[in-house]
Design a protein around this motif. Structure first.
Motif, PDB file in Angstrom:
ATOM      1  N   ARG A  26       0.706  -1.161   0.101  1.00 36.67           N
ATOM      2  CA  ARG A  26      -0.089  -0.009  -0.085  1.00 36.67           C
ATOM      3  C   ARG A  26       0.777   1.176   0.079  1.00 36.67           C
ATOM      4  O   ARG A  26       0.656   2.318  -0.728  1.00 36.67           O
ATOM      5  N   ASP A  27       1.898   1.141   0.868  1.00 35.73           N
ATOM      6  CA  ASP A  27       2.722   2.390   1.044  1.00 35.73           C
ATOM      7  C   ASP A  27       3.571   2.760  -0.409  1.00 35.73           C
ATOM      8  O   ASP A  27       3.493   4.041  -0.833  1.00 35.73           O
ATOM      9  N   THR A  28       4.109   1.823  -1.152  1.00 41.18           N
ATOM     10  CA  THR A  28       4.578   2.156  -2.235  1.00 41.18           C
ATOM     11  C   THR A  28       3.567   2.401  -3.319  1.00 41.18           C
ATOM     12  O   THR A  28       3.759   3.417  -4.127  1.00 41.18           O
ATOM     13  N   ALA A  47       4.460  -1.595 -14.115  1.00 43.76           N
ATOM     14  CA  ALA A  47       4.976  -2.600 -13.328  1.00 43.76           C
ATOM     15  C   ALA A  47       4.015  -2.882 -12.023  1.00 43.76           C
ATOM     16  O   ALA A  47       3.628  -4.067 -11.719  1.00 43.76           O
ATOM     17  N   PHE A  48       3.786  -1.683 -11.414  1.00 42.17           N
ATOM     18  CA  PHE A  48       3.172  -1.777 -10.193  1.00 42.17           C
ATOM     19  C   PHE A  48       1.846  -2.268 -10.588  1.00 42.17           C
ATOM     20  O   PHE A  48       1.340  -3.204  -9.596  1.00 42.17           O
ATOM     21  N   VAL A  79      -3.312  -5.894 -10.499  1.00 37.49           N
ATOM     22  CA  VAL A  79      -4.231  -6.682 -11.108  1.00 37.49           C
ATOM     23  C   VAL A  79      -4.011  -8.114 -11.050  1.00 37.49           C
ATOM     24  O   VAL A  79      -4.919  -8.642 -10.692  1.00 37.49           O
ATOM     25  N   ARG A  80      -2.805  -8.770 -11.066  1.00 38.70           N
ATOM     26  CA  ARG A  80      -2.467 -10.074 -10.902  1.00 38.70           C
ATOM     27  C   ARG A  80      -2.896 -10.495  -9.871  1.00 38.70           C
ATOM     28  O   ARG A  80      -3.779 -11.470  -9.419  1.00 38.70           O
ATOM     29  N   GLU A  81      -2.505  -9.822  -8.576  1.00 39.52           N
ATOM     30  CA  GLU A  81      -2.890  -9.959  -7.299  1.00 39.52           C
ATOM     31  C   GLU A  81      -4.416 -10.187  -7.037  1.00 39.52           C
ATOM     32  O   GLU A  81      -5.080 -11.238  -6.583  1.00 39.52           O
ATOM     33  N   HIS A  82      -5.206  -9.296  -7.771  1.00 41.72           N
ATOM     34  CA  HIS A  82      -6.606  -9.224  -7.651  1.00 41.72           C
ATOM     35  C   HIS A  82      -7.175 -10.130  -8.330  1.00 41.72           C
ATOM     36  O   HIS A  82      -8.302 -10.885  -7.998  1.00 41.72           O
ATOM     37  N   GLU A  83      -6.680 -10.799  -9.553  1.00 40.25           N
ATOM     38  CA  GLU A  83      -7.337 -11.627 -10.375  1.00 40.25           C
ATOM     39  C   GLU A  83      -6.813 -13.133  -9.600  1.00 40.25           C
ATOM     40  O   GLU A  83      -7.733 -13.835  -9.701  1.00 40.25           O
ATOM     41  N   ILE A 103      -8.442  -0.087 -17.208  1.00 43.75           N
ATOM     42  CA  ILE A 103      -8.876  -0.345 -15.914  1.00 43.75           C
ATOM     43  C   ILE A 103      -7.712   0.298 -15.052  1.00 43.75           C
ATOM     44  O   ILE A 103      -7.950   0.887 -14.024  1.00 43.75           O
ATOM     45  N   LYS A 104      -6.525   0.124 -15.311  1.00 43.92           N
ATOM     46  CA  LYS A 104      -5.385   0.532 -14.595  1.00 43.92           C
ATOM     47  C   LYS A 104      -5.276   2.304 -14.321  1.00 43.92           C
ATOM     48  O   LYS A 104      -5.342   2.892 -13.607  1.00 43.92           O
ATOM     49  N   SER A 105      -5.821   2.842 -15.497  1.00 41.07           N
ATOM     50  CA  SER A 105      -5.898   4.227 -15.624  1.00 41.07           C
ATOM     51  C   SER A 105      -7.040   4.744 -14.619  1.00 41.07           C
ATOM     52  O   SER A 105      -7.058   5.761 -13.972  1.00 41.07           O
ATOM     53  N   VAL A 106      -8.100   3.731 -14.822  1.00 39.82           N
ATOM     54  CA  VAL A 106      -9.293   4.191 -13.859  1.00 39.82           C
ATOM     55  C   VAL A 106      -9.002   4.305 -12.510  1.00 39.82           C
ATOM     56  O   VAL A 106      -9.355   5.078 -11.481  1.00 39.82           O
ATOM     57  N   VAL A 107      -8.251   3.141 -12.247  1.00 38.20           N
ATOM     58  CA  VAL A 107      -7.687   3.116 -10.560  1.00 38.20           C
ATOM     59  C   VAL A 107      -6.768   4.593 -10.189  1.00 38.20           C
ATOM     60  O   VAL A 107      -7.269   5.012  -9.175  1.00 38.20           O
TER      61      VAL A 107
END
Ligand code: HEM
Length: 481
Positions: free
Chosen positions: A177-179, A225-226, A231-235, A269-273
């Protein structure tokens, strides 16, 4: 005076310009919304500026704003994308803020209003908000030892707004989260600045001499990269639609369900985040800081709003969202703070899609348009004693921030109006009610209300230049975890 140019166009009036830089020197050394108000006083409610190579029209009256965002909303429903933004967000990878007007934007906007930022979804994050508000109050309480010490309220409010938004957006499970926060904040700083290559979009020299392109590219690499990891972790750990989904889960679910007119890519999706964080975090923190500063300068209002909160909550251990409905005067306090300190004073820029007429002037296609909501909300033509903090002015007035009263536009108006209003307001109300219920607030020793520095600086939002340091005195103990 207005100018006619090729084809007899009647352009809005402009101040005097210099070669190459155009009108940039008129903005030097002042905050843009302030400098533009002063220029508009001389050149009128619709003026044309040239900022380096960029043609910019500024709307500075309610009539001009109504033309841009209602009568001609469709002509101004897209946003400019500068060269630097383009380096960070390739065409087609936009989220919502920078999406060009069209089917793709319409679809993402609908997903935002119906799925991500709807009242129901915002409600589902209530436990997160209440937990984060509790954390904020405990942090304040732990600093108010005996004798009470001052706290850096600006810092604590920023942490509250950021943590609460991030948990709604990517959930509480995410390890880094901090990163993530650090990266978003660095990114926002880059986006907030107009650099040489932005101001001179056709200059290759500007690209060569500026350090911005390199920074933007590095930011994009880091962000991609982040976000990929995120996304991988969520998937890998999908959450079902049981009210526990975070916003990224919702977006990935909609993507996998697939019945969309325009494909929603993982880049979108990454941009919406990123957009959700950009839109939601600093706006709330900045507004809370201004509200507390204005209350410190106005003991009458502070007393009145604290009386309301303490009467409504009498005997309660702490504030919950069930209590917020009864706090009418507090809501006026928030409205008045958003009038004097709209966190996005020039709204987000629009771009003219079709040459059109506004207040009798021609605005050429491609012109960038700012609405000076800050100036309009302090204009004596619409407001009595506009520089004073008087929440009661909204008591008998129907003027609201829903985008239909063009003298008061903290959330903008029209198709591009802020979709995060409900999300933002509930964050403000919950934190503010807690701060006012549990604590009395004093200025640091030896300081008078008149000494409180109200100077602004322009970051992503128009925020306080000086951190707000206040001394909290506990009135109702904050429950421990
Ligand atoms: C006090 C809180 C907030 C204020 C004052 C505020 C203000 C604004 C303003 C002035 C605009 C531009 C509107 C226009 O062009 O007419 C905007 C757009 C936007 N805001 Fe907010 N905002 C707030 C909170 C939020 C929150 C909490 C979110 C999301 C979590 C959010 C997401 C957005 C997005 C995505 C847009 C772009 C919409 C589009 O381009 O279609 N905002 N906001």
């Amino acid at each position: 005076a207005s100018r006619r140019r090729g084809g007899g166009a009647r352009l809005p009036p402009s101040p005097w310009a210099l070669p190459v830089i155009g009108h940039l020197h008129h903005l030097a050394g002042a905050l843009p919304h302030r400098a533009m108000r002063d220029l508009a006083a001389r050149h009128g409610p619709l003026m044309l500026l040239r900022l380096g190579g960029l043609p910019v029209v500024v709307a500075s009256s309610a009539d001009a704003a109504r033309e841009v965002m209602r009568a001609r909303d469709l002509d101004f429903a897209t946003r400019p994308v500068t060269r630097m933004v383009r380096l960070a967000i390739p065409a087609g990878a936009e989220g919502i803020i920078f999406a060009p007007y069209g089917e793709g934007w319409r679809q993402i906007r609908k997903i935002c209003t119906v799925e991500l930022l709807s009242a129901r979804r915002v409600q589902s994050f209530r436990p997160v908000r209440e937990e984060e508000a509790g954390r904020l109050l405990r942090a304040v309480a732990s600093s108010s030892a005996t004798p009470p010490r001052e706290v850096n309220l600006s810092e604590l409010l920023s942490v509250y707004a950021a943590d609460s938004s991030v948990r709604a957006i990517i959930g509480s499970r995410f390890k880094d989260r901090d990163t993530f926060l650090g990266m978003l904040e660095r990114g926002l700083k880059l986006f907030a600045k107009m650099s040489l290559p932005d101001l001179f979009p056709s200059s290759r020299l500007a690209m060569l001499v500026s350090r911005m392109p390199g920074r933007m590219k590095r930011h994009r690499q880091e962000a991609v990269a982040f976000m990929d990891a995120l996304v991988r972790e969520h998937e890998e750990s999908r959450v079902s639609d049981d009210g526990k989904e975070d916003l990224l889960d919702v977006l990935l679910r909609i993507q996998s369900e697939g019945d969309l007119q325009v494909p929603l890519t993982t880049d979108n999706i990454k941009s919406v985040v990123g957009d959700m964080f950009a839109g939601g975090s600093e706006t709330a923190a900045t507004t809370l800081q201004w509200i507390m500063a204005e209350l410190m300068r106005s003991p009458r209002v502070m007393q009145k709003v604290q009386d309301e909160v303490r009467q409504a909550l009498a005997g309660r251990a702490t504030v919950t969202e069930d209590d917020l409905g009864n706090l009418q005067y507090m809501r006026l306090v928030i409205k008045e703070a958003l009038r004097l300190h709209p966190p996005v004073p020039l709204l987000l820029p629009r771009e003219c899609r079709n040459t059109c007429r506004v207040l009798g002037f021609d605005v050429p296609v491609g012109t960038i348009v700012f609405v000076n909501a800050w100036a309009i909300a302090r204009d004596p033509n619409y407001w009595e004693t506009p520089e004073e903090f008087v929440p009661e002015r909204f008591e008998s007035s129907k003027v609201d921030f829903k985008g239909t009263d063009f003298e008061y536009l903290p959330f903008g108006a029209g198709r591009r109006m802020c979709p995060g209003m409900v999300f933002g307001l509930v964050h403000l109300e919950l934190a503010l009610a807690g701060l006012l219920y549990h604590f009395d607030w004093e200025l640091p020793l030896g300081m008078k209300a008149a000494d409180l520095d109200m100077t602004e600086e322009m970051g992503v939002t128009a925020r306080r230049l000086q951190d707000l340091r206040l001394v909290p005195v506990i009135r109702v103990p904050v429950p421990v975890d």
